[in-house]
Design a protein around this motif. Structure first.
Motif, PDB file in Angstrom:
ATOM      1  N   HIS A  71      28.741   8.295  42.661  1.00  0.00           N
ATOM      2  CA  HIS A  71      28.897   9.255  43.757  1.00  0.00           C
ATOM      3  C   HIS A  71      28.495   8.622  45.079  1.00  0.00           C
ATOM      4  O   HIS A  71      27.602   7.781  45.144  1.00  0.00           O
ATOM      5  CB  HIS A  71      28.157  10.567  43.497  1.00  0.00           C
TER       6      HIS A  71
ATOM      7  N   ASP B   5      19.990   6.291  45.805  1.00  0.00           N
ATOM      8  CA  ASP B   5      20.769   7.386  45.224  1.00  0.00           C
ATOM      9  C   ASP B   5      21.813   7.839  46.230  1.00  0.00           C
ATOM     10  O   ASP B   5      21.567   8.684  47.045  1.00  0.00           O
ATOM     11  CB  ASP B   5      19.862   8.547  44.828  1.00  0.00           C
ATOM     12  N   ASN B   6      22.982   7.285  46.150  1.00  0.00           N
ATOM     13  CA  ASN B   6      23.474   6.359  45.178  1.00  0.00           C
ATOM     14  C   ASN B   6      24.298   5.296  45.891  1.00  0.00           C
ATOM     15  O   ASN B   6      25.252   4.760  45.361  1.00  0.00           O
ATOM     16  CB  ASN B   6      24.333   7.140  44.155  1.00  0.00           C
TER      17      ASN B   6
ATOM     18  N   GLU C  71      28.585  15.393  44.275  1.00  0.00           N
ATOM     19  CA  GLU C  71      27.775  15.242  43.055  1.00  0.00           C
ATOM     20  C   GLU C  71      26.467  15.989  43.171  1.00  0.00           C
ATOM     21  O   GLU C  71      26.032  16.675  42.252  1.00  0.00           O
ATOM     22  CB  GLU C  71      27.514  13.750  42.780  1.00  0.00           C
ATOM     23  N   GLU C  72      25.823  15.852  44.327  1.00  0.00           N
ATOM     24  CA  GLU C  72      24.476  16.415  44.495  1.00  0.00           C
ATOM     25  C   GLU C  72      24.469  17.942  44.480  1.00  0.00           C
ATOM     26  O   GLU C  72      23.423  18.546  44.353  1.00  0.00           O
ATOM     27  CB  GLU C  72      23.842  15.901  45.795  1.00  0.00           C
TER      28      GLU C  72
ATOM     29  N   ASP D 215      24.415   5.655  38.273  1.00  0.00           N
ATOM     30  CA  ASP D 215      23.786   6.595  39.208  1.00  0.00           C
ATOM     31  C   ASP D 215      22.277   6.667  38.998  1.00  0.00           C
ATOM     32  O   ASP D 215      21.703   7.751  39.013  1.00  0.00           O
ATOM     33  CB  ASP D 215      24.427   7.994  39.035  1.00  0.00           C
TER      34      ASP D 215
ATOM     35  N   TYR E   4      12.722   4.240  41.500  1.00  0.00           N
ATOM     36  CA  TYR E   4      13.598   5.409  41.689  1.00  0.00           C
ATOM     37  C   TYR E   4      12.807   6.681  41.935  1.00  0.00           C
ATOM     38  O   TYR E   4      13.065   7.411  42.901  1.00  0.00           O
ATOM     39  CB  TYR E   4      14.472   5.567  40.450  1.00  0.00           C
TER      40      TYR E   4
HETATM   41 ZN   LIG Z   1      22.629  10.350  42.158  1.00  0.00          ZN
END
Ligand SMILES: [Zn+2]
Length: 494
Positions: free
Chosen positions: A274, A286-287, A320-321, A348, A414
Motif C-alpha cells: 500500500h 509503513d509502508n 489500506e489504512e 507491509d 516497526y
Molecule cells: Zn501498512
C-alpha cells in the motif's frame, strides 16, 4: 542468522560453496538480485516519497501527489503504469483537537483524533471523565451507569511485539461496541507508546466514520488523567473539542503497472504494497519502503530485459489504512481474471528482515514454494507459516480463493514508530531494504516464471473450510469482517 548485504550478494553472485547442498540461483534470479543491490534508485525513490510528499492519507491532496510520484517512478523504472479508480465512502481530516480539564487540576493535554473518528458537535462535549480500565465487559459492569453520557478513558499496554499490536486491534471493535451500548459520548485511548509520542490509528473496516468521537492521548498525559480520576473525591470533568472535517464520496486510485508474460500473459502474479499512510509521520516504514520495493522490483526485471512466463503486475494500493479499500476494489474490478491469478504477494511490515511468508492456510502451496525458494537460501527467508493473515491487502484476494503470500518480517523498529510522528526516512535501514527487495523480486519472478501455478483458486466451500482451519473465522468476527463475507457481499461468490 542475520546475513549482511555484501554477504548475500557474495553468496548469490560469486561463491558456489557458501550454501552447501542448495542449488545456486539461476541466471534470471542472479540478474535481478544484482540489479536491485546495485541500484541507487530504491533509496532515492523512497526519499522523494517520504520527505518530498510525506504523510498521505487516502482522499487527500497529499495522496494525489503520492500517486504522481508512483507514476513517475514507474516510468523512470522503464515500466508503464496507470491508475484504476474506485469510490471511497468519505474523506476525512483532523481539525483543531483539544481536551480541556475543567477545574483546579488542569494541565495541557496532548492528543490527536483517531482516523475516521466522528467529530464532536459544535462547542465540543463537556462530560465526566470515566476511567474504564481496559474496557472489558467486567470493566463496563463495574462502572455501570456512570458510563452513560461520559467520556471514557481506556488503558493500554506499551506495544513491543507483533502479538501486542494484534491484541491492540482485536480489542478495539468490541470495546467501541460496548461504549456505544453504554451510552458513552466519546472514547479516549491511552497511547501505547511512551515519551508522549502520538500516532494515528483507525479501526474502521469499511471506510465509514466511527460511531463515537475517539482520540489517542499521549501516554504520560493519559496516565496522569487516569490517576486524577481514580483519586479525586469529586468527578473529573473535561471538554473534548474535535472538529474533524468529513467530506463526501471520493474517487481514489490504485497505481498499476505490469510486465507481460511471454508464454501465459493471461496468467498474473500480483506484487502489492500500500502507498497510502497516516499523516503524523511520513509513512517511511509503513509502508513507503515497501511501495519503493515494488517499483524497484519492476525496475530490476525490466532493466535485466527479462520476460517471465506469466505476467507480473505491480500494484500500489490506496485506502489500506482505512479498511483495505483499494485492494478490495482491485479484486472486484479484476474478478474476471482471478481464476488466472497465480498468487498475490504483499509486503507491509516495515524494514525488518524478511523471514518467510504467511500463507493463510494454503498447505497445498508449501511444497512448490519451498522448492522455488531453495536457490534463494542465502536470504534465510524460507519460513512458511500456515497461520491466517488479516492485517493487510491480502485479505480480499484470500477471500476470493487466490493463494496469498504475506511477507513475514522481523519487528525491528516497526512497533515504536508504528503510525507515529516518528515514522520518517531516517528510520529506514536502506541496505536491509535492498536485501528484502532483492529477495522479493527473485521470488515473484520465480512464481511468474514457473511452468505451472503454485496452486489453484479455491471454491467458496474450500475458502470457508480454510477460514475455519486457520481460526480466521473467529478473527474476522472479532475484527468486524465476518458479516460481509457470510452475507456473500465480500469474497468469492457461492
Ligand atoms: Zn501498512
Amino acid at each position: 542468522m542475520k546475513c549482511s548485504l555484501p554477504c548475500v550478494l557474495g553468496i548469490l553472485l560469486c561463491s558456489t560453496a557458501a550454501v552447501a547442498m542448495e542449488p545456486a540461483p539461476d541466471a534470471a534470479s542472479a540478474a535481478v538480485i544484482g540489479r536491485v543491490l546495485t541500484s541507487p534508485a530504491l533509496a532515492t525513490d523512497l526519499q522523494r516519497l517520504a520527505d518530498g510528499v510525506g504523510g498521505r492519507v487516502s482522499g487527500t491532496p497529499a495522496m494525489a501527489r503520492a500517486i504522481d510520484w508512483a507514476l513517475d517512478a514507474f516510468r523512470n523504472a522503464g515500466v508503464e503504469a496507470h491508475t484504476e479508480s474506485y469510490t471511497m465512502p468519505l474523506t476525512w481530516s483532523e481539525g483543531a483537537t483539544r481536551l480541556e480539564i475543567l477545574g483546579d487540576a488542569a494541565f495541557p493535554v496532548s492528543l490527536v483524533s483517531e482516523g475516521w473518528s466522528a467529530p464532536t458537535p459544535a462547542g465540543g462535549i463537556e462530560a465526566e471523565l470515566v476511567h474504564i480500565g481496559n474496557g472489558t465487559e467486567a470493566d463496563f459492569a463495574r462502572v455501570g451507569k456512570r458510563a452513560q453520557g461520559a467520556i471514557l478513558l481506556v488503558d493500554s499496554s506499551v506495544i513491543v511485539s507483533w502479538d501486542d499490536l494484534e491484541s491492540e486491534y482485536d480489542r478495539a471493535v468490541p470495546l467501541k461496541q460496548r461504549a456505544v451500548e453504554a451510552g458513552a459520548r466519546a472514547v479516549l485511548w491511552t497511547a501505547a507508546r511512551e515519551r508522549r509520542l502520538l500516532y494515528r490509528h483507525t479501526d474502521t473496516v469499511d471506510g465509514e466514520l466511527s460511531p463515537l468521537p475517539m482520540a489517542t492521548v499521549a501516554r504520560e498525559d493519559a496516565l496522569r488523567l487516569a490517576r486524577l480520576a481514580d483519586n479525586s473525591a469529586t468527578p473529573v470533568r473535561v471538554r473534548l473539542t474535535m472538529p474533524n472535517v468529513v467530506g463526501g464520496p471520493f474517487l481514489e486510485r490504485n497505481v498499476v503497472a505490469e510486465i507481460r508474460g511471454r508464454e501465459h500473459p493471461e496468467q498474473v502474479v500480483v506484487l502489492g504494497a500500500h502507498l497510502d499512510s497516516w499523516d503524523l509521520g511520513t509513512g517511511a516504514l509503513d509502508n513507503g519502503c515497501n511501495a519503493a520495493l515494488v517499483i524497484a522490483a519492476a525496475r530490476a526485471i525490466a532493466a535485466a530485459g527479462l520476460k517471465p512466463r506469466s505476467t507480473i503486475r505491480f500494484v500500489l494500493f490506496s485506502g489500506e489504512e482505512v479498511g483495505f479499500l483499494g485492494s478490495r476494489a482491485y479484486v472486484v474490478q479484476h474478478r474476471a481474471e482471478l481464476d488466472r491469478t497465480r498468487a498475490m504477494v504483499v509486503v507491509d511490515s516495515g524494514v525488518g528482515r524478511i523471514t518467510g511468508f504467511t500463507l493463510s492456510g494454503r498447505a497445498d502451496i508449501v511444497a512448490p514454494l519451498a522448492e522455488l525458494l531453495r536457490p534463494l537460501a542465502a536470504f534465510d527467508a524460507a519460513a512458511l507459516s500456515l497461520a491466517g493473515s488479516l492485517g493487510t491487502d491480502n485479505v480480499d484476494f484470500m477471500l476470493e480463493g487466490v493463494p496469498t503470500l504475506s511477507a513475514d518480517q522481523d519487528a525491528a523498529n516497526y512497533m515504536p514508530n508504528y503510525h507515529a510522528a516518528s515514522d520518517t526516512f531516517d528510520k529506514v535501514d536502506l541496505p536491509l531494504l535492498a536485501q528484502n527487495t532483492a529477495f522479493i523480486t527473485a521470488t515473484v519472478f520465480a512464481i511468474a516464471d514457473r511452468a505451472a501455478p503454485l496452486g489453484p483458486r479455491l471454491s467458496r466451500a474450500e475458502i470457508a473450510k480454510l477460514l475455519e482451519s486457520t481460526g480466521l473465522d473467529k478473527s474476522m468476527q472479532v475484527g468486524g469482517l465476518w458479516e460481509e463475507w457470510a452475507a456473500g457481499r465480500r469474497g468469492r461468490a457461492p
